[in-house]
Design an enzyme around this catalytic site. Structure first.
Site, PDB file in Angstrom:
ATOM      1  N   HIS A 110       1.766   0.365   3.226  1.00 47.46           N
ATOM      2  CA  HIS A 110       1.269   1.383   2.310  1.00 47.46           C
ATOM      3  C   HIS A 110       1.131   2.723   3.024  1.00 47.46           C
ATOM      4  CE1 HIS A 110       0.329  -1.125  -1.193  1.00 47.46           C
ATOM      5  NE2 HIS A 110      -0.097  -2.057  -0.348  1.00 47.46           N
ATOM      6  N   ASP A 144       2.012  -2.624  -4.760  1.00 47.20           N
ATOM      7  CA  ASP A 144       1.322  -3.839  -5.183  1.00 47.20           C
ATOM      8  C   ASP A 144       1.514  -3.996  -6.686  1.00 47.20           C
ATOM      9  OD1 ASP A 144       0.504  -4.205  -2.602  1.00 47.20           O
ATOM     10  OD2 ASP A 144      -1.567  -3.555  -2.941  1.00 47.20           O
ATOM     11  N   TYR A 181      -0.870 -16.398  -0.003  1.00 44.81           N
ATOM     12  CA  TYR A 181      -1.036 -15.631   1.232  1.00 44.81           C
ATOM     13  C   TYR A 181      -2.403 -14.950   1.156  1.00 44.81           C
ATOM     14  CZ  TYR A 181      -0.082 -12.376   5.047  1.00 44.81           C
ATOM     15  OH  TYR A 181      -0.130 -11.669   6.222  1.00 44.81           O
ATOM     16  N   HIS A 201      -3.870 -12.095  -1.371  1.00 44.86           N
ATOM     17  CA  HIS A 201      -2.806 -11.692  -2.302  1.00 44.86           C
ATOM     18  C   HIS A 201      -2.684 -12.612  -3.519  1.00 44.86           C
ATOM     19  CE1 HIS A 201      -1.815  -9.341   1.239  1.00 44.86           C
ATOM     20  NE2 HIS A 201      -0.992  -8.612   0.503  1.00 44.86           N
ATOM     21  N   ASP A 257      -4.156 -12.046  -6.305  1.00 47.62           N
ATOM     22  CA  ASP A 257      -4.289 -11.253  -7.528  1.00 47.62           C
ATOM     23  C   ASP A 257      -3.238 -10.144  -7.637  1.00 47.62           C
ATOM     24  OD1 ASP A 257      -5.204  -9.683  -5.479  1.00 47.62           O
ATOM     25  OD2 ASP A 257      -7.064  -9.065  -6.485  1.00 47.62           O
ATOM     26  N   HIS A 258      -2.211 -10.206  -6.791  1.00 44.93           N
ATOM     27  CA  HIS A 258      -1.125  -9.235  -6.887  1.00 44.93           C
ATOM     28  C   HIS A 258       0.042  -9.704  -6.013  1.00 44.93           C
ATOM     29  CE1 HIS A 258      -3.064  -7.914  -3.122  1.00 44.93           C
ATOM     30  NE2 HIS A 258      -1.896  -7.357  -2.800  1.00 44.93           N
ATOM     31  N   HIS A 262       2.714  -8.044  -3.299  1.00 46.74           N
ATOM     32  CA  HIS A 262       2.976  -6.882  -2.455  1.00 46.74           C
ATOM     33  C   HIS A 262       4.446  -6.888  -2.042  1.00 46.74           C
ATOM     34  CE1 HIS A 262       2.325  -4.164   1.080  1.00 46.74           C
ATOM     35  NE2 HIS A 262       3.206  -4.962   1.648  1.00 46.74           N
TER      36      HIS A 262
END
Length: 244
Positions: A186, A193, A220, A223, A225-226, A228
């Site tokens: 980022h 994301d 992972y 992660h 909830d999204h 990447h």
């Protein structure tokens, strides 16, 4: 939206005119675009900045695990990506980028060169300057543009389903505020994301064929909830819940 529709119509009219009149047109005669205009047909062996600009827009049309280089050289991989792009939009898939291919690209991009379904604002909820990250502001912004075009390809392949972005570029301050990794992509502007629908595993699996070298998703740590996605010089995928 009206301006975009007008550009699309003009592109189609110019391409059809060249066909009817038997004109051997170059890409530049097809359409003049607010963002970038190609002035020649490109094929294997071509080189230059116009090839780089094309590569930015077709880098999401690759095979699983592949990343297309932005090197300004029209080689076999660029031709293969162009073929996939052409097939996805109902064009003759010959791997040669000419008036019809460029007209389709013009219809897909806004005047700031972003693809029509994504914006710089979506890729930067941190600040308005793109500064404070691991790379100069201009580099971070350019990296975000490349990511958007990959996401545009992914969106198309998913059936033109909207893709939602919860986080993109972060300065060090923004990254620290959300507890991000000190080496997070980022900070470079090339990460996104993804949240919402389609499901996380669908997004993670599909990401593999659109040029992302870093994919982290359900299973992972941090992660669930999204999803990447990013461009990492050291490729790494991990979404165990999704079989990745």
């Amino acid at each position: 939206m009206l301006g975009r529709a007008a550009r699309t119509l003009l592109s189609l009219v110019m391409v059809m005119s060249g066909t009817v009149l038997g004109v051997s047109a170059t890409a530049g005669t097809a359409h003049a675009d607010d963002c970038y205009t190609w002035n020649r047909t490109l094929s294997q062996g071509s080189s230059g900045n116009d090839v780089t600009q094309l590569q930015i827009r077709v880098a999401g049309w690759v095979t699983s695990g592949e990343q297309l280089s932005y090197d300004g050289r029209y080689g076999a991989r660029t031709a293969a990506a162009v073929k996939k792009f052409q097939a996805a939009y109902g064009l003759a898939a010959d791997g040669v980028a000419g008036p019809a291919t460029f007209s389709r690209i013009y219809a897909l991009q806004d005047s700031d060169c972003t693809p029509v379904h994504f914006t710089y604002a979506e890729l930067n909820r941190c600040n308005s300057t793109w500064s404070g990250g691991a790379v100069p502001a201009a580099t971070a912004r350019a990296n975000a543009l490349k990511t958007m075009w990959k996401l545009e390809a992914m969106r198309r392949r998913l059936g033109d389903v909207p893709i939602n972005i919860s986080s993109g570029f972060r300065s060090y301050a923004c990254n620290n505020a959300v507890g991000g990794s000190s080496t997070s992509r980022h900070l470079y502007g090339d990460a996104a994301d993804l949240v919402g629908s389609p499901g996380f595993c669908t997004l993670a699996r599909q990401s593999r064929t659109h040029g992302f070298s870093e994919i982290l998703g359900p299973g992972y740590a941090g992660h669930n909830d999204h999803v990447h996605v990013a461009h990492d010089p050291s490729p790494y995928w991990s979404a165990p819940t999704c079989g990745i």
